[in-house]
Design an enzyme around this catalytic site. Structure first.
Site: not given
Ligand SMILES: *[C@@H]1O[C@H](CO)[C@@H](O)[C@H](O)[C@H]1NC(C)=O
Ligand SMILES: *[C@@H]1O[C@H](CO)[C@@H](O)[C@H](O)[C@H]1NC(C)=O
Ligand SMILES: *[C@@H]1O[C@H](CO)[C@@H](O)[C@H](O)[C@H]1NC(C)=O
Ligand SMILES: *[C@@H]1O[C@H](CO)[C@@H](O)[C@H](O)[C@H]1NC(C)=O
Ligand SMILES: *[C@@H]1O[C@H](CO)[C@@H](O)[C@H](O)[C@H]1NC(C)=O
Length: 752
Positions: A149, A214, A539
């Site tokens: 990620d 994220h 996600s």
């Protein structure tokens, strides 16, 4: 929001995607290599893990130098030598050189590097994994989830390691030290970064530090520890936690704020994760797959699978268009995003006493009872600006006409940012898409559909001095589960015999840890920062499923990736077809059901060979199989062909009719392994939709001991159907204690 309204304007579309999903990276697309002197990055694949790593690295340099380049230049052009989990290297080559490389004897595949896109308090209770759920804490502490990620925030409360002992003995990973990264602990036991060109973007550091948020969000969703009183400025308040709070995390930073996520870096991330000894890989990144043998995620996850590591990946955010699903390899668990029973709305009060409800998170409490209300067109700078002013693009509006007012705009132009910059009192965004998830706004704003939008426009026309106010957002309850509009849909664009996505997991309005290095929206002028935030995307769904895979693994440390996948799919909770017309193409087996996944009764297990047989059935040959199996010598004619229509022992069944007009008959062969009580009897319960005959033979499976296997066949005969239609059947193996569900999907292709 409003995607169809502005698809003619590419910049509108991009702005929209960035703003709305917040999880997508717009990367610099690779340049065309039409000019043969243009040098691009290529990945050159040579085979399985070499015995002698130093020797392999020498071979890499020698192969490069054989292109008439000096050893020095070869070393300069070399980006990666992959030797820990497979044998490959990445280097800068011209198109011509890449072709020469492909002709070399030792080379199994040459692929041009591409750039990919990145695609909780309440969600765990919603899917039935409460704080009090049964746990195998001793084994849970030994489960390691590797996350590929944007990096991680080591200081986050979600990653504190109170009560956790040292990493399990099998762990071979490492963690810096890096500047700007406070370091690992017994929760984050490994952290690495991969940047092929060493070119660290401004604002980032030479470390696995997450400046995007994220990776912090996905990691804490999978395995964050309990953090009480977590919220986004008081919204969604509660205990934040991952599925497996005692499991360990390893971060492989492969995505960057500039340059996105390069295939070369993704492959390096997989290599490191496999070598370090992770148990589950979670990857919320994707892009279109041209071929399984030239795709970094396909190749990386195939090698992971062969080492007993399940890869869990997001299905993509390109829904609701049909065939938009990605990461659809049969060895991956492909995760769609569903909604939980909570969302966030703001009330709009108009001057005429009417009120409407808009979607989104606006943390701003109005100071006045109401403000003058204008349309973007009314606030245009000049009459030439009127078209763009509909979207409230900053440069198209007159500051004086925005200041102190509420502006109504079509979504997609970043109206909130304009309103904030010009001192407006709020923005009402009109849109007809993606209104099922709550976007965070940097100024008072809310999103409404076009029927409400029209009512507001009519009100503006009906009075001399229209006025409105947007109230601060509140949490509201909605009916769920439903599949997110943005969640990518099947049918599988590559394999018509394989149902994808596999499963749905919460991916709408998920609260999880974030970074303080980035504002909540990431937009210019946003001054909102928070240690926890709410994001939506597949996600966010992916780490929910990865967390469940880790949960299952903590009960069954010796299960294969296919067995864990099967347990998760066949135990899923059905989702209603009535509110989700794409049916299994939207949600696969249904919604994850963690506690039942830990005790599935039966599993559909598979080894590497099944996948090779499947690929042979898909038209792969020794050349195209090589990057996956590590040798050119595996030819489809030399291996035993797979049996049954799909050659796979998959826990779901898909039959695609040959044409919409003909009827089609197919025989599927399956084998289940008893993982429930040693002595048990299962009966087949079959549901066939209209126009489809489904028979199962035998109808009863009796087991006398653990791990015993039983085979059966499913014959599906379907009459002609409306083109592009999906109809659903079901096979359930039922015992007094277990229901093992397998959706059977029949799809008819378009008529041409
Ligand atoms: C990294 O550390 C340096 C020096 O302490 C600091 O100036 C910089 O802002 C840090 N960068 C990030 C992204 O945290
Ligand atoms: C919980 O969080 C809110 C918002 O961050 C804060 O105002 C409140 O004081 C906290 N309550 C407790 C008991 O810590
Ligand atoms: C617009 O939203 C309102 C309120 O949520 C809803 O009642 C109405 O059905 C929606 N209209 C359309 C066309 O979706
Ligand atoms: C409001 O008035 C404008 C111009 O006077 C017109 O273009 C628009 O269609 C009207 N809108 C509605 C919803 O009546
Ligand atoms: C293998 O398949 C590829 C792609 O379909 C094709 O280009 C190639 O010629 C095939 N190779 C062999 C040896 O059949």
């Amino acid at each position: 929001m409003g995607r169809s309204n502005c698809s003619c304007h590419h910049h509108l579309l991009l702005a929209l995607v960035i703003v709305l999903l917040d999880t997508i990276w717009i990367s610099s697309r690779y340049a065309s290599a039409a000019d043969e002197h243009v040098k691009d990055f290529y990945i050159i694949y040579l085979g399985d893990r070499p015995d002698d790593r130093d020797e392999a690295i020498k071979t890499h340099i020698n192969l490069l130098s054989s292109l008439d380049i000096s050893q020095e230049e070869a070393k300069e052009r070399m980006v990666y030598s992959y030797t820990k989990a497979f044998n490959a290297f990445a280097a800068k080559l011209s198109l011509h050189e890449s072709k020469k490389m492909m002709e070399m004897e030792e080379v199994l595949g040459v692929f041009r590097n591409q750039y990919r896109q990145l695609h909780t308090t309440k969600s765990w209770d919603f899917v039935g994994l409460p704080l009090t759920a049964k746990r195998h804490l001793k084994t849970e502490r030994d489960v390691i989830i590797g996350v590929l990620d944007t990096g991680i925030t080591p200081d986050s409360e979600s990653f504190q390691d109170h009560g956790l002992g040292p990493p399990p003995a099998k762990w071979k990973g490492s963690c810096g030290p890096y500047k700007n990264f406070t370091g690992c602990n017994n929760k984050i036991i490994g952290a690495k970064y991969f940047k092929h060109d060493g070119n660290i973007p401004t604002g980032e550091t030479r470390s696995p530090l997450d400046i995007d948020g994220h990776g912090t969000h996905t990691s804490s969703t999978a395995a964050g520890v309990l953090v009480s009183n977590a919220s986004l400025f008081g919204i969604a308040n509660g205990i934040a936690r991952g599925a497996v709070p005692s499991a360990r995390l390893a971060m492989y930073k492969v995505c960057w704020s500039r340059g996105g996520c390069a295939d070369m870096d993704i492959l390096a991330g997989f290599e490191a994760a496999i070598h370090d000894g992770v148990d589950i890989i979670s990857i919320s990144i994707g892009g279109p797959i041209v071929s399984y043998s030239s795709d970094s995620i396909s190749v990386g996850s195939f090698h992971a699978m062969r080492k007993g590591i399940l890869t869990v990946a997001s299905a993509g955010n390109d829904g609701p268009s049909s065939s938009s699903v990605t990461n659809h390899e049969p060895w991956i668990l492909t995760v769609a995003a569903s909604g939980i029973d909570r969302t966030f709305k703001s009330q709009i009060d108009l001057g005429n006493g009417k009120s409407f409800s808009g979607m989104g998170i606006s943390m701003f409490k109005p100071n006045a009872k109401s403000y003058p209300l204008v349309t973007g067109v009314d606030a245009a700078k000049t009459s030439d600006d009127k078209y763009l002013a509909r979207y409230c693009f900053t440069d198209s509006l007159d500051r004086k006409k925005v200041k102190g007012r509420v502006v109504v705009c079509r979504a997609g132009g970043g109206a909130e940012s304009t309103v904030k910059r010009y001192g407006g009192a709020g923005a009402i965004l009109v849109s007809d898409q993606y209104l099922d998830n709550a976007q965070i706004f940097m100024a008072p704003a809310t999103a409404v559909n076009s029927s409400i939008g029209d009512a507001i426009y009519r009100y503006i026309n009906s009075t001399r001095s229209p006025s409105a106010v947007i109230q601060k957002s509140r949490q509201v309850t909605v009916s769920a589960p439903f599949v997110a509009s943005f969640s990518s849909r099947g049918p599988n664009p590559a394999s018509i015999r394989l149902l994808k996505p596999d499963i749905a997991a919460p991916g709408i309005d998920i609260l999880a840890a974030f970074t303080l290095k980035r504002s909540l929206t990431g937009l210019d002028g946003d001054t909102q920062f928070s240690k926890f935030t709410i994001l939506s995307g597949t996600s966010m769904a992916c780490p929910h499923a990865a967390g469940v895979a880790a949960y299952v693994k903590s009960f069954h440390p010796d299960w294969s990736p296919a067995a864990i996948k099967s347990a998760i799919i066949t135990s899923a909770k059905p989702i209603s077809k009535r509110v989700n017309k794409d049916a299994e193409f939207a949600y696969g087996g249904g919604q994850i059901n963690p506690r039942r996944a830990a005790s599935p009764g039966l599993v559909y297990d598979m080894d590497d060979m099944s996948y090779v047989q499947f690929l042979c059935g898909e038209g792969y040959n020794s050349t195209t199989l090589a990057p996956l199996v590590g040798s050119k010598s595996v030819s489809c004619s030399s291996i035993v062909p797979g049996i049954g229509h799909d050659s796979l022992n998959y826990p779901t069944i898909q039959l695609t009719l040959k044409t919409a007009k003909s009827s089609t008959l197919a025989v599927f062969r399956r084998r289940v392994t008893n993982v429930g009580p040693p002595s048990s009897v299962y009966n087949a319960i079959v549901t066939a939709p209209k126009g489809v005959e489904i028979t199962v033979e035998p109808k009863t499976l009796s087991f006398t001991k653990a791990s015993q296997t039983r085979s059966f066949k499913v014959v599906v005969k379907a009459q002609q159907m409306t083109p592009e239609k999906i109809v659903s059947g079901l096979l359930v193996w039922k015992s007094p204690r277990h229901s093992v569900r397998s959706p059977i999907v029949i799809y008819s292709p378009s008529s041409d």
